[in-house]
Design an enzyme around this catalytic site. Sequence first.
Site, PDB file in Angstrom:
ATOM      1  N   ASP A   1       1.569  21.060 -32.536  1.00 40.74           N
ATOM      2  CA  ASP A   1       2.748  22.034 -31.710  1.00 40.74           C
ATOM      3  C   ASP A   1       1.843  23.121 -31.286  1.00 40.74           C
ATOM      4  O   ASP A   1       0.235  22.894 -31.363  1.00 40.74           O
ATOM      5  CB  ASP A   1       3.637  22.853 -32.826  1.00 40.74           C
ATOM      6  CG  ASP A   1       4.730  22.900 -32.295  1.00 40.74           C
ATOM      7  OD1 ASP A   1       5.088  23.829 -31.037  1.00 40.74           O
ATOM      8  OD2 ASP A   1       5.795  22.645 -32.653  1.00 40.74           O
TER       9      ASP A   1
ATOM     10  N   HIS B   1       5.637  21.930 -26.287  1.00 40.16           N
ATOM     11  CA  HIS B   1       4.916  22.328 -27.750  1.00 40.16           C
ATOM     12  C   HIS B   1       3.423  21.815 -27.766  1.00 40.16           C
ATOM     13  O   HIS B   1       3.047  21.478 -28.826  1.00 40.16           O
ATOM     14  CB  HIS B   1       5.752  21.771 -28.829  1.00 40.16           C
ATOM     15  CG  HIS B   1       7.157  22.372 -28.930  1.00 40.16           C
ATOM     16  ND1 HIS B   1       7.263  23.308 -29.889  1.00 40.16           N
ATOM     17  CD2 HIS B   1       8.307  22.144 -28.649  1.00 40.16           C
ATOM     18  CE1 HIS B   1       8.403  23.835 -29.804  1.00 40.16           C
ATOM     19  NE2 HIS B   1       9.035  23.014 -29.029  1.00 40.16           N
TER      20      HIS B   1
ATOM     21  N   GLU C   1      12.693  20.946 -26.320  1.00 39.41           N
ATOM     22  CA  GLU C   1      12.485  22.352 -25.998  1.00 39.41           C
ATOM     23  C   GLU C   1      11.200  22.345 -24.526  1.00 39.41           C
ATOM     24  O   GLU C   1      10.293  23.058 -25.006  1.00 39.41           O
ATOM     25  CB  GLU C   1      12.056  23.063 -26.876  1.00 39.41           C
ATOM     26  CG  GLU C   1      13.141  23.334 -28.042  1.00 39.41           C
ATOM     27  CD  GLU C   1      12.937  24.324 -29.252  1.00 39.41           C
ATOM     28  OE1 GLU C   1      13.646  24.901 -29.749  1.00 39.41           O
ATOM     29  OE2 GLU C   1      11.703  24.280 -29.740  1.00 39.41           O
TER      30      GLU C   1
ATOM     31  N   TRP D   1      10.647  23.691 -40.926  1.00 44.24           N
ATOM     32  CA  TRP D   1       9.726  24.269 -39.934  1.00 44.24           C
ATOM     33  C   TRP D   1       9.011  25.383 -40.866  1.00 44.24           C
ATOM     34  O   TRP D   1       9.656  26.008 -41.411  1.00 44.24           O
ATOM     35  CB  TRP D   1      10.507  24.666 -38.734  1.00 44.24           C
ATOM     36  CG  TRP D   1      11.469  23.509 -38.077  1.00 44.24           C
ATOM     37  CD1 TRP D   1      12.615  23.273 -38.116  1.00 44.24           C
ATOM     38  CD2 TRP D   1      10.768  22.588 -37.374  1.00 44.24           C
ATOM     39  NE1 TRP D   1      12.830  22.054 -37.558  1.00 44.24           N
ATOM     40  CE2 TRP D   1      11.841  21.587 -36.743  1.00 44.24           C
ATOM     41  CE3 TRP D   1       9.485  22.246 -36.647  1.00 44.24           C
ATOM     42  CZ2 TRP D   1      11.582  20.576 -36.077  1.00 44.24           C
ATOM     43  CZ3 TRP D   1       9.269  21.255 -35.672  1.00 44.24           C
ATOM     44  CH2 TRP D   1      10.141  20.285 -35.364  1.00 44.24           C
TER      45      TRP D   1
HETATM   46  C1  ACM Z   1      13.329  21.628 -33.018  1.00 46.42           C
HETATM   47  O1  ACM Z   1      13.765  22.147 -33.788  1.00 46.42           O
HETATM   48  N1  ACM Z   1      13.001  22.015 -31.732  1.00 46.42           N
HETATM   49  C2  ACM Z   1      13.629  19.880 -33.008  1.00 46.42           C
END
Ligand code: ACM
Length: 766
Positions: free
Chosen positions: A200, A288, A348, A480
């Site tokens: 990321d 990302h 995103e 996350w």
């Molecule tokens: C994500 O939470 N951007 C997949």
Amino acid sequence: MRKLFWLAGALCVSLQVTFAQSQRYPIIPYPQELQAKPGVFAITPATKLVLPEDPSPFVTETEQLQLLLTQALGKPLPTVAKASKGTIVMRQNPALAGEEDYTLDVSTGQILMTAKTPTGFFRAIQTLRQLMPPSIEDARAADLKLISIPAMQLKDHPVYGWRGMHLDVSRHFFSVNYLKKFIDLLALYKMNKLHLHLTDDQGWRIEIKKYPLLTSQGAWREFNNQDSVCMQKAVDNPDMAIDTAHIIHKDGKTLYGGFYTQEQMKDIIRYAAARHVEIIPEIDMPGHMMAAIRAYPFLACSGEIGWGKSFSTPICPCNESTFAFAEDIFTEIAALFPSKYIHLGADEVEKTSWAASPLCAEVMKANNLKTVEELQSYFVKRMEKFFNSKGKTLIGWDEILEGGISPTAVLMYWRSWVPDAPVKAAQHGNQVIMTPGNPLYFDGTPDRNAIYNVYHFQPIPKGLTAGEAKHIMGAQANIWTEYIPSEKRADYMFMPRMTALAEVLWTNRNHYDDYLQRLNEQYKRLDLLGVHYRLPDLDGFTEDNVFVDKGVLDVKKPLTDMTIRYTTNGTIPDEHAKALPAHYTITSPETIKLAAFSPAGNRGDIYTLRYRKEAYRKATVVKDARPGLKLDYYNGVFKSAAKIKEQSDSSMRVNNAIIPEGMGKGGGAFGARIQGYINVPVTGIYSFYLTVDDGGILYIDDQEVVNNDGWHAPFQKSGQVALEKGWHPVKLAFVEGGGGYTLKLEYSVNGSKLQPVPDSWFGAGR
Ligand code: ACM
């Protein structure tokens, strides 16, 4: 009357049986069919093991069983060729339907375990393990003389094939040992997929031999804003401290990070495979990718590195050198990971640099692409062809629907505010994995509703026929880690709620109360496994309390062997703090901090209880109140409920503190003020519980009662107020930042059970 007594009696008996059964068979996920039998099978050092007729495919599973028994009894069981009384028999049964199916028959004379495959045996062994006393998990025990296994007949299989957990190792790095511990927990609860988010903006975590800068440079960063937030929170919670094991000093700089070499990753993959967990790698692109672009700036359309309006600048899908780079990366990834799946991410993506690029204009023209979404789809489809050439199937986040999806890509659904994405994908014939933010983003801080919400998650989205529903492969929870800087914090975020997901995906039948009982039986095992799980919630108080003459704090403990410790001087209670007595009397205003501790010393959430002395607030006269409340709607983005603009855009009536269906449709941001009067039926101390996503504040008599403001995932906060019977002005300010909301208002009075505030209590002027 007699009949009523009889009914009450019958109910009691059946509950008792269930409770006894959940203690006797505390298995999570619960098996599909379990017939309880009286008696036990006693495993002793003299018990013999009978291996399958051809034992060679099952060597690893036999080893796992022997390891478990060695840990308990001090040595492995001797093996014999023939089943007889006093043996544990492993028998292959090719007639079973599924790869993971197994049966387990335990009688006083024998244990018979059957499965078709090594995976089936592994699942059976985990069930057997959960039937053994937790003390077998203690590596120091090894001297049990006898392990009793309750008799039963059990047939089991999973409902869903994809029972996953995701871990983001980019935002914060996690050690090889932690990944192994994580895999152990997945295996214990029959979860079978581990999705590793390996790259990321904040760090590249997997060695790529052809591009060494990805890790020599991209795996390390100076502390960022998210690290600073963690450091701040660490003042009150040591689990929020950055793990010093991942800090280095280089060229006069303090750097944070780390990566897995390909050899280390092979070791992790082997470890997971032995526990029947498949690792799915995600290399997130085209967005990302800042860690990679910093190391190799040619990847961006015009070499720019940084942030656009919402996300970081992506790599450029209009340059053949980008594809060459991506293909090189995925060549190494495909060779390293045996899984048939590779996750491309593709979420995103900030596409402004593509829109501004003359090169992209040419590529779009040449390929007849009308929009930058179609350009993203062009990138994903090209990558999918490449994956397929390596024998792999592409998984992408649900943005891969935009601009057109190929029928063979697997869609991973996450955006709760785009509810039709999984429906469209399944109807299009794509396979779908469900990971909706609510309730499956385990980076949202767990509160007292977290387990309930996960347990009641329905994997099949509304709107699919039974045939289309077959495209739902299962579900997965995602962790996350922007604000999860330590292994202890990670444990806290996913345990025990992962066990609820395990039961949804394996058993898929609602046994919630029984599940909670079985969960209580897990904590001792988790303690011995060194898991820093979130302790069950304490009850019997709110954060903000009032008393009129005196207050009594009477904390209800869900587990008897918990100890509750407290302080009154503002410090965080540790294991040396005073134990809270059963009834603690408050006679003057004070602030109490308390926390539960497990026998292993694992500390639960810290509760700060403020006690204020108050007189009952006087009721108001409301003439001619009409049922319901007035809702003023405010279009726009408001960071907090306290900052909603003055002028409303529309108004309506609602019958409770709710947001009517359709408001903020499509994931838009807005604010709302809901106001009128609340008519409380008795004079008393009222506790209000406000669960909101994103933020909200409750006022009664124009004074703040619950402040649950700021943008956050669904989270409950509470407050108290002393109210005289009758009408009181009420106001609830609410904000939604976009992406789906929650609003729930509950109450209890004088310590009663928590319940929704009924519609009949509300009224507003005409
Ligand atoms: C994500 O939470 N951007 C997949």
